[in-house]
Scaffold this active site. Structure first.
Site, PDB file in Angstrom:
ATOM      1  N   GLY A 134       0.800  -1.227   0.000  1.00  0.00           N
ATOM      2  CA  GLY A 134       0.000   0.000   0.000  1.00  0.00           C
ATOM      3  C   GLY A 134       0.829   1.273   0.000  1.00  0.00           C
ATOM      4  O   GLY A 134       0.282   2.374   0.055  1.00  0.00           O
ATOM      5  N   ARG A 184      -2.380  13.400  -6.266  1.00  0.00           N
ATOM      6  CA  ARG A 184      -2.636  13.796  -7.648  1.00  0.00           C
ATOM      7  C   ARG A 184      -4.062  14.279  -7.794  1.00  0.00           C
ATOM      8  O   ARG A 184      -4.945  13.922  -7.008  1.00  0.00           O
ATOM      9  CB  ARG A 184      -2.290  12.669  -8.611  1.00  0.00           C
ATOM     10  CG  ARG A 184      -3.024  11.408  -8.331  1.00  0.00           C
ATOM     11  CD  ARG A 184      -2.560  10.313  -9.240  1.00  0.00           C
ATOM     12  NE  ARG A 184      -3.254   9.089  -8.909  1.00  0.00           N
ATOM     13  CZ  ARG A 184      -3.008   7.924  -9.475  1.00  0.00           C
ATOM     14  NH1 ARG A 184      -2.091   7.808 -10.397  1.00  0.00           N
ATOM     15  NH2 ARG A 184      -3.686   6.866  -9.123  1.00  0.00           N
ATOM     16  N   ASP A 260      -5.910  -0.529 -17.193  1.00  0.00           N
ATOM     17  CA  ASP A 260      -6.213   0.102 -15.906  1.00  0.00           C
ATOM     18  C   ASP A 260      -5.409   1.394 -15.722  1.00  0.00           C
ATOM     19  O   ASP A 260      -5.641   2.118 -14.755  1.00  0.00           O
ATOM     20  CB  ASP A 260      -5.936  -0.866 -14.743  1.00  0.00           C
ATOM     21  CG  ASP A 260      -4.547  -1.464 -14.799  1.00  0.00           C
ATOM     22  OD1 ASP A 260      -4.242  -2.149 -15.796  1.00  0.00           O
ATOM     23  OD2 ASP A 260      -3.753  -1.240 -13.876  1.00  0.00           O
TER      24      ASP A 260
HETATM   25  P1  AMP Z   1       0.471   0.097 -11.423  1.00  0.00           P
HETATM   26  O1  AMP Z   1       1.451  -0.781 -12.139  1.00  0.00           O
HETATM   27  O2  AMP Z   1       1.117   1.100 -10.524  1.00  0.00           O
HETATM   28  O3  AMP Z   1      -0.538   0.691 -12.311  1.00  0.00           O
HETATM   29  O4  AMP Z   1      -0.299  -0.857 -10.429  1.00  0.00           O
HETATM   30  C1  AMP Z   1      -1.055  -1.975 -10.809  1.00  0.00           C
HETATM   31  C2  AMP Z   1      -1.913  -2.415  -9.669  1.00  0.00           C
HETATM   32  O5  AMP Z   1      -1.089  -2.793  -8.560  1.00  0.00           O
HETATM   33  C3  AMP Z   1      -2.839  -1.359  -9.144  1.00  0.00           C
HETATM   34  O6  AMP Z   1      -3.994  -1.995  -8.724  1.00  0.00           O
HETATM   35  C4  AMP Z   1      -2.060  -0.786  -7.999  1.00  0.00           C
HETATM   36  O7  AMP Z   1      -2.876  -0.130  -7.056  1.00  0.00           O
HETATM   37  C5  AMP Z   1      -1.403  -2.031  -7.414  1.00  0.00           C
HETATM   38  N1  AMP Z   1      -0.166  -1.734  -6.679  1.00  0.00           N
HETATM   39  C6  AMP Z   1       1.008  -1.298  -7.178  1.00  0.00           C
HETATM   40  N2  AMP Z   1       1.912  -1.130  -6.200  1.00  0.00           N
HETATM   41  C7  AMP Z   1       1.304  -1.462  -5.038  1.00  0.00           C
HETATM   42  C8  AMP Z   1       1.713  -1.486  -3.666  1.00  0.00           C
HETATM   43  N3  AMP Z   1       2.921  -1.143  -3.285  1.00  0.00           N
HETATM   44  N4  AMP Z   1       0.798  -1.884  -2.768  1.00  0.00           N
HETATM   45  C9  AMP Z   1      -0.445  -2.240  -3.131  1.00  0.00           C
HETATM   46  N5  AMP Z   1      -0.878  -2.240  -4.387  1.00  0.00           N
HETATM   47  C10 AMP Z   1      -0.022  -1.852  -5.344  1.00  0.00           C
HETATM   48 MG    MG Z   2      -2.063   1.737 -12.258  1.00  0.00          MG
END
Ligand code: AMP
Ligand code: MG
Length: 497
Positions: A134, A184, A260
């Protein structure tokens, strides 16, 4: 539209609402952010973003500001929640994603009735965190914060970054790092994947509710139309095509164009392992984890279309297939028109001619063959002398490994400029307004990150100010327009953030 406002709010007098929280509970999970265990400190804040929500920048200095935007307090009217969505990641459908480390705090409202989602990234675990903690690390929040400012300076649609809050909390990635949060702002953080989840779950009533909500909030002119869902899709196509054309023209790659991470408003969203190209390379892959180059620079236009086809599929229960298909068919011409227009301007053409496409392509081919710096060569092209005295263009010529091929191209370029009676001085001014002198090269961000990790935030401020005016020569900042030093070439950036 950005209104100038006289209202100056304090942290306590910001006005919040949250229309997303009024949607069915299946759309999100309500929860409060988890503050750091160590006191938060403000790393940097953005006065232009503050102005959008009428927040007085003097507030940045108050501890209450870092507390609020470090997840340690809530304001009346905020109804924090993590948004649910799914999406196609690297081409594979993942049935449930959602904000795993971001929290929609609420919508700040200004006196013009505009609403700005305040989205706290790194605000702690949510029901959608899966294996994640998180959190976000200082490194990745600096990259997001600075690139938002850079995109804003380049006038490329983007989420905005209000502030960056640091802490001494340890966060475990490949190494131990410190946690940080970035706030953001956007009129909406709804993604293509927000629609996909209800389509694949066969929850068509929710799909309709979401579409009606998004149209009413962000595309109100479509509300009365007979085929509003297809009309909505067409506008998303239009915005996405225009956005990606702007990325291509400035030499920027997103790195993780999963559905996403695609904004329904056509904003650049979710900054991860993105990159501005240094040496021009059409196949540039900025994401170290993207082994097959799915999101390589030259793939982005196709991926935009692929992602839109996922959205079209998700909208099938709401609109006629043929109408969605017709919307999708507008993507390619829309993209090409926007891209050509931007590239023409980069070459200094005021008029459109049939040979432009080939001239542009051949110029990019020359850059590729010479490993020439994309930003620097376009900026220097503005000094091109259209008189036949070749010596005037010697400096430019030095960028090319095969000067004969460059000379051959120059003959065509000069002829093309003559057709429209191009005036060197005027063209130079025009070109300098579209060819940035400064971009957020990876190594510049890296320098700011390394200093910040030693608690010196000065470089963040310097880059932030520089990148707000990327087209203007800034005294004393010549070094920031140079190509990367050897250590700063081909830095590896991965998804781990
Ligand atoms: P992203 O690659 O940043 O777009 O993330 C892809 C998914 O992974 C999204 O649902 C993010 O919220 C989740 N996510 C990425 N990093 C974390 C983290 N450190 N803790 C929890 N969820 C994460
Ligand atoms: Mg994302």
């Amino acid at each position: 539209m950005v209104h100038k406002t006289m209202t100056q709010r304090t942290v306590e007098t910001l006005v919040f609402d949250n229309t997303y929280a009024r949607l069915p509970q299946a759309f999100y999970a309500r929860l409060n952010p988890t503050p750091f265990s160590t006191p938060p400190h403000l790393v940097h804040a953005n006065p232009a973003a503050a102005e959008l929500i009428e927040l007085d920048p003097e507030q940045f200095a108050r501890p209450e500001f870092a507390t609020l935007f470090g997840g340690g307090a809530l304001s009346p009217g905020m109804e924090p929640l993590a948004m649910l969505y799914s999406g196609h990641q690297f081409g594979v459908y993942v049935p449930q994603l959602g904000d795993g480390r971001a929290i929609l705090l609420g919508e700040a409202r200004n006196e013009h009735g505009e609403r700005w989602d305040l989205h706290l990234k790194g605000g702690g675990m949510t029901p959608f965190s899966r294996d994640g903690d998180g959190r976000a690390v200082l490194r990745s929040t600096i990259r997001e914060y600075l690139c938002c400012a850079a995109m804003q300076g380049l006038s490329i649609p983007t989420t905005q970054a209000l502030c960056l809050v640091g802490s001494d909390d340890k966060v475990y990635r490949e190494q131990i790092e410190t946690g940080a949060m970035v706030v953001r702002m956007a009129p909406s953080h709804v993604r293509f994947g927000s629609f996909e989840i209800f389509y694949y779950r066969k929850q068509h009533d929710h799909l309709k509710t979401l579409a009606d909500y998004v149209i009413q909030q962000h595309f109100p002119h479509l509300c009365e139309g007979s085929d509003k869902y297809a009309g909505f899709f067409s506008e998303v196509v239009e915005r996405t095509a225009a956005l990606i054309a702007q990325w291509q023209a400035v030499g920027w790659a997103h790195g993780v164009m999963n559905t996403d991470n695609m904004s329904i408003l056509g904003l650049t969203l979710d900054y991860g392992p993105y990159g501005f190209m240094d040496d021009y390379d059409a196949g540039f892959i900025c994401n170290h984890s993207d082994h097959n180059g799915r999101y390589a620079f030259n793939q982005q236009p196709y991926i935009g279309l692929w992602n839109l086809s996922c959205l079209a599929q998700a909208l099938l229960p709401l609109a006629e297939k043929d109408a969605l298909k017709a919307g999708l068919d507008t993507y390619q011409p829309r993209f090409e028109r926007e891209y050509l227009q931007r590239m023409r301007a980069k070459l200094g053409f005021a008029e459109e001619k049939p040979e432009d496409d080939e001239l542009i392509r051949d110029f990019l081919g020359l850059l590729q063959g010479s490993h020439a710096d994309y930003t620097i060569v376009f900026r220097e092209l503005s000094t091109f002398s259209s008189s036949s005295d070749g010596a005037m263009n010697d400096r430019l010529r030095e960028h090319f490994l095969n000067p004969d091929r460059f000379d051959a191209w120059v003959v065509r370029y000069r002829d093309r400029l003559r057709i429209e009676h191009s005036h060197d001085g005027e063209r130079c001014d025009r070109m300098n307004r579209v060819n940035p002198k400064y971009v957020l090269r990876n190594y510049l961000a890296q320098t700011a990150i390394e200093k910040a990790q030693r608690k010196d935030f000065s470089e963040i401020g310097r880059l932030f100010t520089l990148l707000q005016n990327p087209f203007t020569d800034q005294p004393g900042m010549e070094d920031y327009a140079l190509p990367p030093p050897n250590w700063g070439k081909h830095l590896s950036v991965s998804c781990s953030s």
